[in-house]
Design a protein around this motif. Structure first.
Motif, PDB file in Angstrom:
ATOM      1  N   LEU A   3       0.816  -1.195   0.000  1.00  0.00           N
ATOM      2  CA  LEU A   3       0.000   0.000   0.000  1.00  0.00           C
ATOM      3  C   LEU A   3       0.859   1.258   0.000  1.00  0.00           C
ATOM      4  O   LEU A   3       0.531   2.256  -0.659  1.00  0.00           O
ATOM      5  N   MET A   6       2.251   1.881  -3.381  1.00  0.00           N
ATOM      6  CA  MET A   6       1.167   2.375  -4.230  1.00  0.00           C
ATOM      7  C   MET A   6       0.898   3.853  -3.959  1.00  0.00           C
ATOM      8  O   MET A   6       0.707   4.649  -4.877  1.00  0.00           O
ATOM      9  N   GLY A   7       0.887   4.200  -2.672  1.00  0.00           N
ATOM     10  CA  GLY A   7       0.687   5.602  -2.314  1.00  0.00           C
ATOM     11  C   GLY A   7       1.785   6.481  -2.880  1.00  0.00           C
ATOM     12  O   GLY A   7       1.527   7.579  -3.392  1.00  0.00           O
ATOM     13  N   ALA A   9       3.514   5.902  -5.553  1.00  0.00           N
ATOM     14  CA  ALA A   9       3.313   6.025  -7.002  1.00  0.00           C
ATOM     15  C   ALA A   9       2.233   7.053  -7.303  1.00  0.00           C
ATOM     16  O   ALA A   9       2.372   7.891  -8.210  1.00  0.00           O
ATOM     17  N   LEU A  10       1.151   6.975  -6.523  1.00  0.00           N
ATOM     18  CA  LEU A  10       0.058   7.934  -6.718  1.00  0.00           C
ATOM     19  C   LEU A  10       0.552   9.360  -6.482  1.00  0.00           C
ATOM     20  O   LEU A  10       0.276  10.275  -7.263  1.00  0.00           O
ATOM     21  N   THR A  12       3.601  10.481  -6.693  1.00  0.00           N
ATOM     22  CA  THR A  12       4.520  10.872  -7.758  1.00  0.00           C
ATOM     23  C   THR A  12       3.748  11.325  -8.993  1.00  0.00           C
ATOM     24  O   THR A  12       4.101  12.319  -9.641  1.00  0.00           O
ATOM     25  N   SER A  13       2.672  10.616  -9.314  1.00  0.00           N
ATOM     26  CA  SER A  13       1.907  11.003 -10.506  1.00  0.00           C
ATOM     27  C   SER A  13       1.325  12.408 -10.350  1.00  0.00           C
ATOM     28  O   SER A  13       1.232  13.170 -11.303  1.00  0.00           O
ATOM     29  N   TRP A  14       0.951  12.728  -9.129  1.00  0.00           N
ATOM     30  CA  TRP A  14       0.384  14.051  -8.866  1.00  0.00           C
ATOM     31  C   TRP A  14       1.452  15.137  -9.065  1.00  0.00           C
ATOM     32  O   TRP A  14       1.204  16.189  -9.658  1.00  0.00           O
ATOM     33  N   LEU A  16       4.107  14.881 -10.937  1.00  0.00           N
ATOM     34  CA  LEU A  16       4.460  14.963 -12.357  1.00  0.00           C
ATOM     35  C   LEU A  16       3.399  15.712 -13.156  1.00  0.00           C
ATOM     36  O   LEU A  16       3.726  16.512 -14.036  1.00  0.00           O
ATOM     37  N   LEU A  17       2.140  15.464 -12.822  1.00  0.00           N
ATOM     38  CA  LEU A  17       1.077  16.245 -13.472  1.00  0.00           C
ATOM     39  C   LEU A  17       1.298  17.727 -13.209  1.00  0.00           C
ATOM     40  O   LEU A  17       1.200  18.564 -14.121  1.00  0.00           O
ATOM     41  N   LEU A 220      -1.158  12.945  -2.521  1.00  0.00           N
ATOM     42  CA  LEU A 220      -2.609  12.789  -2.527  1.00  0.00           C
ATOM     43  C   LEU A 220      -3.071  11.947  -1.347  1.00  0.00           C
ATOM     44  O   LEU A 220      -4.225  12.020  -0.944  1.00  0.00           O
ATOM     45  N   THR A 221      -2.138  11.184  -0.812  1.00  0.00           N
ATOM     46  CA  THR A 221      -2.511  10.268   0.258  1.00  0.00           C
ATOM     47  C   THR A 221      -2.635  10.994   1.605  1.00  0.00           C
ATOM     48  O   THR A 221      -2.209  12.145   1.744  1.00  0.00           O
ATOM     49  N   ALA A 225      -5.354  14.690  -0.729  1.00  0.00           N
ATOM     50  CA  ALA A 225      -6.276  14.863  -1.852  1.00  0.00           C
ATOM     51  C   ALA A 225      -7.382  15.845  -1.482  1.00  0.00           C
ATOM     52  O   ALA A 225      -7.795  16.677  -2.295  1.00  0.00           O
TER      53      ALA A 225
END
Lengths: 571, 571, 571
Positions: A3, A6-7, A9-10, A12-14, A16-17, A220-221, A225
């Protein structure tokens, strides 16, 4: 995968966006700055916007990032050459790079239309390498302001005010554009060449600001968010309310809702909410928007008309003043919202003066830091390679002399820009004085003119010359009493040859050149006087000085009075 | 919901973000291609950019996707008509569709301003249906190159080089635009009509490239987010460094930093880093950027000036040469970074020649595949429906003859484009020869002119005619010795009627038409000669041939020399 | 953090991405609407696009959101002033805000170029506060249509059709732009001033539509990511196919593929697929695209040419008709796809007539709701502050009278727009009648003209006046038999002073003003007649009426016939 991974990764995507969106602000700034200035400088402005990012990226990677995040000293971070992004990794590096570039790009707007390209490249690199990273370290890198509890969530101070203060110092040292102030020192409007592109730029910036502020949660975690969502709401609301506020103010003050100032209003709201977007309520955001609206209108007027600092796009008002305002207002409006356990509380919500005082201290310190260092940078540049183009180059537009670009709009012929008849500051005067050295002293007799008989009393004089002579010729004609004239853009095909210009490496043909055509009909003023005046003003001895044609006029009618002939030509 | 399903959802969101960004590259290409070409073709270029995507989307869904991913054969995938995206599902389908469209759209830039719209639609569909999917299968679909270990992360070869090679073949077979090369074969600059929009396009492309490269991890879980972050850094760094490199090269070679070439430099860096963005270090990325900068400048010059292939926007240099370069450099600079267990190692990092050799093999094979198939496609088109518009249509601009669009800028009057006086290649000559058939042989006496007395020795001749006659008339006047003239855009209101044009289904009024106005003052050259020459050149027998007006001139002054009258008109 | 919280965070990020993208549609709409209309209104259109969002944001927050989502009543939601977004939280608030603004912004396109700015601000606020939220509640807020099972996934009806119907009602009540219909009621083309920017707008909208539709899953977990991916595919496919369809239709009907209509085609496909993008197969999406293509072409023609409702950008056809079409087609094409347990089935897939009937009921109800309420709103505005600018303001362009903006393109001189010679609707007539009150009755003798001897038979008359007089003067000259003339933009430098205009708070110099220059050569028509006619038309008694110049002409040649002198001037 667990988990936590996964958090990560989530998150990181935020980030990068956010990095992609904040990068895209470069397009927004390029469009705003180009659209709000003149067509003859469009290529130069684009180039500056492109280069501050392109130079800033490697510079920040090599030097700046380390200074900002490479340690936890009070004043500077450390050395981390060719960084890999430290603990935050690559995502942090790219995210911080695009923020740095935003700060650097703000300066170009205030110094537009007169700054040397080479000087621009140098000071832009210095900002990215040193100025921005140091104050950035204080605020975001664990430096002394961070330790005191200074709150600047996404950079009202760290990014925008840094850019705005540098812009102000630069515009002061550069001096105003030729023609910006009349002989009495009154500011004159120099309208932008494409409000449509300017508006597109504002929309792009607003869009990207959701990344600038929203993705500054860098996660986001664990409730982030929720914070990001609130940041979206407060950011959007402050921008919208500031826009409405500015529209109303201009409607009252100028009688009509002003388009370009209202566009600045949107940016003002965005800049102001940036510091506190995570800790204010929507009501607080709306209030910050209203205040930013007032600050930007009166701030731009004050800078433009009282301080007489010429800031073509309003960068000082938008980024400097509203950046400071937003940071200070965070000290008033910060509110302990749910999910924000450790957030500060503003003066208005019982937080006491301590937090507000720290906000003041931070703003003042950063202003001092940037003002002092940038003054030194600009003065050194001014006294070495020079900071400003020559008056002739400025009149011609920077595209041609700085980049060999005849026009950024090759298929159109932009109009030489409108300046009043009494333009009088020193620089302009120097630039526009008849070029004394070699003007033929003896008046060449314009013999045929006086032998024309009946219609001799009215002549049309047509002068075709370089667009850069526009101001000078118009002023000279005004001085001998010619008050009415018609001006048009034409293309002259001649045999002229100059130094070869290159466009993408291919030689540019010099056979069709943009020229300006004056048409003057005179009667009381002798045609010889007009011809001699034009000759004196236009003469340089070089190819391209132009030609003067004289024609008979059969009759003239002034529609308003019905007068004809001689009478129709008197004021 | 379990962790795996959550990971899948997260990965899907990353792919979809990428798809949206890569779609938006269409806007970037449209702006770059339109901005870098002439206003008279703007509507046509937009239309081509819109249609390659709109035709490519259903074609790729019906045919192309299956060929590319519908099986694991060495040479082609399989048949999967009306695909549902195979194992990757819908997200894969949309992601692959926008990549395919990127490849197709590249071609339009190199073939701009002279390609028939109908031929364009056909070859664009063939690229999406067949050419791109086959080489794409080799690289990404499990084909023979994939099996050998060829590494092209996001498509330097699979997307950009495929487009660039097709562009090169197309531009070769089409031949250069009229006026691009002078009689001696020297390349001449044909400047774009809006560098501002071109720059906006470059910023949009750079922004979207974060999706093109970054989201090509097609996942965020299991370490992919870390890779994506590094891809962001390397992509951005290569682009920035390439931009700086190109600016420096042009500053040295052309004496001034060239705006449009520097914008190409950004794209060059982006294309070159695309193949190896996941396996190079930031230092490697910077080096790739530097090399791409050199390749694009000298490559564009080589194509333009040595090969004499006319590529209006530099698509061959940017996408073809830098695509190949980036793929090959991956074979040198690939580095086994942490998180990249199976990644290849380049020659410079001890990977040996094997991997580099495969990169060479891949590039050569794809060049051969595209060059051969596209040559066949273009030659068939050329010999059936025709690939190129007529010279007259080209001179007029494609908007009008191809789309019935008077101008993409209805409220402005773009200038007929500047061409030198000695434009001499066969096509132009044919197009610009006086229309022989029906020109009235006997000279109509211009009787009044010679009876004017004193001022008879100087006349102004004003010629108002269609803009498409510009080149022809200017050349003819040059040949009789008229070297100075002034040209302006005017709108002619006449009674002319032509074939009705439609704009959004409503008839376009023909009462105000764009015209060009020549003003010539002559003395040594008899006015009759000028009039007769103009008549011969302009005569077609159709309405709209134009009018010639003759006026007296009282006097002329040449400012540089002070000469007046007859003397002022001699060179 | 547990899995559920992680899922929530992921879902929130998807909603926020969607919010940012849907916000950016404002840029797309601004570019489409500006590009498809005339340069003289560009500032006004930008301002309207900016203000509908900026006013709508706080209004929707304060009132609208509550009405839409603040309860589950059949007809309205409830009161939730200064909402915090209810159960959905902040993310829902921002997501719904940008959708609301999209609906409001659609209206401005159809009412462009003639609507008062103040009236615009008011009705735009009413749409955001009341009209949109009520029907939105029916569909998305748990109201009666939602309860019946009406399916409008992302807003073909709730957003686009609401905007399109309001646009239609507004355009009807406003009446057409001056010059849009000729004396026989035939529609005339009024081409847009920048198809390039219009195309950029379409690309931006298409890009953002991936957020509009794709992120309307408002989740990624539990299979939603799969649905979102399918939505990306169907959305893109419908848009592409609609674009191709429209291109083909225009190619057949207008003989050439029409650029601006094809751009509308893309939007038509996007609007139509919005209702059912989650429940149709790709084949269904393609069919919806084809049907939307037909609807938009024939719909725009019908509105424009049969109903004679003037909708400058095609908003009624695109958003109104295709919004309704897409919603109805969902009732035919909905298909129970895997992952969509509860999805409805359309008539063609055995769903029976019930679901299709509800779709019809929903469309009809929303049309009725919007048509009735907006008719009331527009009629009240029309009869109080007024809905339309004066004819003079409209002829001049709204930038100047509404915003004090001389031009949105200060360095260029846009051409006064082309209108036919028989423009005859009442408004135009009134606007263009010679200003009777104070025209000097006695003809001022133009004495010199008749004493010129030999060349007296041909004169050139040059008239320089305000651009706003263009139509009137051209018509008057046509009536006295002058059929040929040349018109150019010039800049007039005079001593004129008017009410001060402000640009960003600085006074705009009035010394160089855009003027229009007519050149007419006459022989059969006495020059006195021309002069007198021009005087009558141009006279107002105010500064700026213009001047008329008369010159001798030595000779004229008509190229087509070879006629010279008098004969060359006859038709």
């Amino acid at each position: 995968m667990d988990l936590t991974a996964m958090g990560d990764a989530l998150n990181t995507s935020w980030i990068l966006l956010g990095a992609a969106l904040v990068f895209f602000m470069q397009a927004g700034f390029a469009m705003v700055e180009t659209g709000f200035t003149r067509a003859k400088n469009a290529g130069n402005i684009i180039m500056k916007n492109l280069m501050d990012f392109s130079l800033g990226t490697p510079i920040f990677w090599i030097f700046g990032f380390g200074l900002m995040f490479g340690g936890t000293g009070a004043l500077i971070g450390g050395i981390d050459l060719f960084t890999t992004g430290g603990e935050g990794g690559w995502a942090t590096l790219i995210f911080q790079t695009v923020f740095c570039a935003t700060s650097a790009t703000i300066v170009s707007g205030a110094m537009a239309e007169r700054t040397k390209f080479s000087a621009y490249c140098i000071y832009s690199m210095i900002i990215s390498a040193f100025i921005y990273p140091v104050s950035g370290h204080w605020i975001w890198g664990g430096g002394w302001l961070a330790q005191l509890g200074f709150h600047d969530f996404a950079g009202s101070t760290a990014v925008h005010m840094v850019g705005g203060v540098a812009a102000f110092v630069g515009a002061c040292i550069l001096g105003p554009r030729i023609g910006k102030y009349d002989a009495n020192g009154n500011a004159r409007a120099i309208p932008g060449h494409s409000l449509t592109l300017g508006a597109l730029g504002v929309f792009i910036l607003w869009f990207c600001w959701f990344g600038f502020n929203g993705c500054s949660t860098v996660a986001l975690t664990d409730g982030a968010a929720e914070v990001a969502a609130r940041v979206f709401v407060t950011t959007n609301l402050a921008a919208a309310v500031a826009t409405v506020t500015v529209m109303c103010i201009t409607w009252v003050r100028y009688k009509k809702p002003d388009v370009s100032m209202t566009l600045n209003g949107s940016l003002a709201g965005l800049v102001a909410i940036t510091a506190g977007c995570d800790v204010v309520t929507p009501v607080g955001a709306a209030l910050i928007g209203i205040i930013a609206g007032f600050v930007v209108v009166f701030g731009i007027e004050f800078v433009d008309q009282k301080l007489k600092v010429d800031d073509p796009v309003g960068a000082v008002g938008v980024h400097g003043l509203c950046g400071a305002t937003g940071t200070l207002l965070t000290g008033l409006f910060a509110y302990n919202l749910e999910n924000d356990a450790g957030a500060p509380a503003g003066l208005l919500y019982g937080g006491g003066f301590h937090f507000f005082g720290i906000q003041i201290l931070g703003v003042v310190s950063v202003i001092a830091w940037v003002a002092v260092t940038m003054t030194i940078v600009f003065l050194i540049l001014k006294n070495t390679i020079g900071l400003r183009v020559s008056a002739d180059e400025e009149m011609m537009g920077l595209d041609q002399p700085e980049h060999g670009l005849t026009s950024a709009y090759a298929d159109f012929m932009p109009l030489p820009h409108v300046l009043g008849t009494k333009a009088g500051e020193a620089a302009a005067k120097a630039a526009m004085a008849p070029s004394a050295p070699a003007a033929p002293a003896e008046a060449v007799p314009v013999s045929r003119v006086t032998t024309e008989g009946a219609s001799a009393s009215m002549h049309k004089v047509v002068i075709i010359t370089n667009q850069s002579k526009f101001e000078r010729l118009k002023n000279a004609l005004n001085q001998i009493g010619v008050t009415g004239m018609t001006v048009a853009n034409v293309a002259g095909c001649g045999m002229q040859m100059g130094a070869p210009e290159y466009y993408r490496g291919a030689k540019v043909d010099a056979t069709l050149l943009p020229k300006i055509k004056f048409e003057i009909v005179v009667s009381a003023i002798p045609v010889e006087t007009v011809v001699e005046t034009a000759k004196k003003v236009l003469y340089t001895g070089h190819i391209g000085d132009g030609k003067i044609f004289v024609y008979d006029v059969v009759d003239v009618v002034k529609v308003r009075t019905g007068e004809t002939g001689f009478d129709a030509l008197q004021d």
